[in-house]
Structure formats: structure tokens, C-alpha cells
Design a protein around this motif. Structure first.
Motif, PDB file in Angstrom:
ATOM      1  N   GLN A  25      22.477 -63.233  22.271  1.00 29.31           N
ATOM      2  CA  GLN A  25      22.010 -64.274  23.187  1.00 29.31           C
ATOM      3  C   GLN A  25      22.983 -65.447  23.159  1.00 29.31           C
ATOM      4  OE1 GLN A  25      17.737 -65.121  23.313  1.00 29.31           O
ATOM      5  NE2 GLN A  25      17.498 -63.738  21.574  1.00 29.31           N
TER       6      GLN A  25
ATOM      7  N   TYR B 277      17.683 -62.682  29.071  1.00 32.08           N
ATOM      8  CA  TYR B 277      17.948 -61.852  27.898  1.00 32.08           C
ATOM      9  C   TYR B 277      17.306 -60.466  28.067  1.00 32.08           C
ATOM     10  CZ  TYR B 277      17.724 -60.236  23.043  1.00 32.08           C
ATOM     11  OH  TYR B 277      17.804 -59.491  21.892  1.00 32.08           O
TER      12      TYR B 277
ATOM     13  N   GLU C 258      20.351 -56.250  20.268  1.00 33.18           N
ATOM     14  CA  GLU C 258      19.328 -57.214  19.922  1.00 33.18           C
ATOM     15  C   GLU C 258      19.988 -58.478  19.375  1.00 33.18           C
ATOM     16  OE1 GLU C 258      15.432 -57.578  17.037  1.00 33.18           O
ATOM     17  OE2 GLU C 258      16.182 -55.602  17.569  1.00 33.18           O
ATOM     18  N   ASP C 259      19.447 -59.611  19.751  1.00 36.71           N
ATOM     19  CA  ASP C 259      19.886 -60.936  19.344  1.00 36.71           C
ATOM     20  C   ASP C 259      21.254 -61.316  19.900  1.00 36.71           C
ATOM     21  OD1 ASP C 259      19.124 -63.348  18.189  1.00 36.71           O
ATOM     22  OD2 ASP C 259      20.277 -62.950  16.377  1.00 36.71           O
TER      23      ASP C 259
END
Length: 125
Positions: free
Chosen positions: A39, A25, A36-37
Motif C-alpha cells: 500500500q 487497495y 498483501e500490505d
């Protein structure tokens, strides 16, 4: 919005697997500037009888080999991909301690219109 499929031999502890997730990540955030995030990653563990590798291209691999398949939008440049390869090897070397010889990465390009990330919509078309 990369999608990662990670394959390794069974038996590594949860902390080891989480370190792989975290390092990948971070590498994608740094080299590909993913949000961001963002994933979307899967680890699949394999019994030794279902996990094969060789030492082709003069790379002396071990049983710690990790296969990483990354599917990305087809807008990534060769320079971004090269930077990602380097960053992945470095970060996985730091945590969980993989040798660079045991990091095998393939990037698959997919057109944006080939993605649906929920609700049955083509969000990027």
C-alpha cells in the motif's frame, strides 16, 4: 508494487479519504494481484481554485471528481488494466459512494529497473 497519487478537492472527511484508500487497495489486490500490505498511496487535497476539470468525452463530472494516477511495472497487460479500471469504479461507487463519472484513472508504466523502494537499491532490476 503500484504507487498511487490521488487528487481531490479539499474538504472531505477522513472516513471518506480512508474509504478511497481501502477501495483502491482492494481493486489492486483483485485486478493486479498485488501482495498483501503493498500500500503505497498518497492523497493530495486541493482548494477549489487549484482543482479544475471539464466534461470532455461526454462525461458529466462533478466537484467530487477524483484523479488517480497509478505507476506500475511495465509488465501489466491491457486486460489487467481494463479490469482494474472497472474494479476501481465499482468499488469507489460502493465506498465512499463516488459516481463512475467522477473516477478519472491514468496508469503509467515504469520499467522495473526504474524502482528503488529503500536502502538505495534497485530491488527489481
Amino acid at each position: 508494487m503500484p504507487l498511487l497519487h490521488i487528487s481531490l478537492r479539499a474538504g472531505k472527511p477522513e472516513a471518506y479519504r480512508q474509504a478511497i484508500f481501502d477501495s483502491l487497495y482492494r481493486a489492486m489486490r483483485e485486478a493486479l494481484d498485488v501482495p498483501e500490505d503493498d500500500q503505497f498511496m498518497i492523497i493530495t487535497e486541493h482548494d477549489p481554485s487549484n482543482f479544475r476539470y471539464g466534461n470532455a468525452f461526454d462525461v458529466n463530472r462533478s466537484d467530487d471528481l477524483v484523479y488517480i494516477q497509478i505507476t506500475v511495472f511495465d509488465t501489466r497487460t491491457p486486460e489487467q488494466k481494463t479490469a482494474l479500471f472497472r474494479r476501481i469504479a465499482a468499488l469507489l461507487g460502493d465506498s465512499p459512494g463516488l459516481r463512475p463519472e467522477d473516477v478519472f484513472v491514468v496508469i503509467l508504466d515504469a520499467a522495473k529497473e526504474n524502482w528503488s523502494v529503500g536502502h538505495g537499491l534497485a530491488q527489481f532490476a
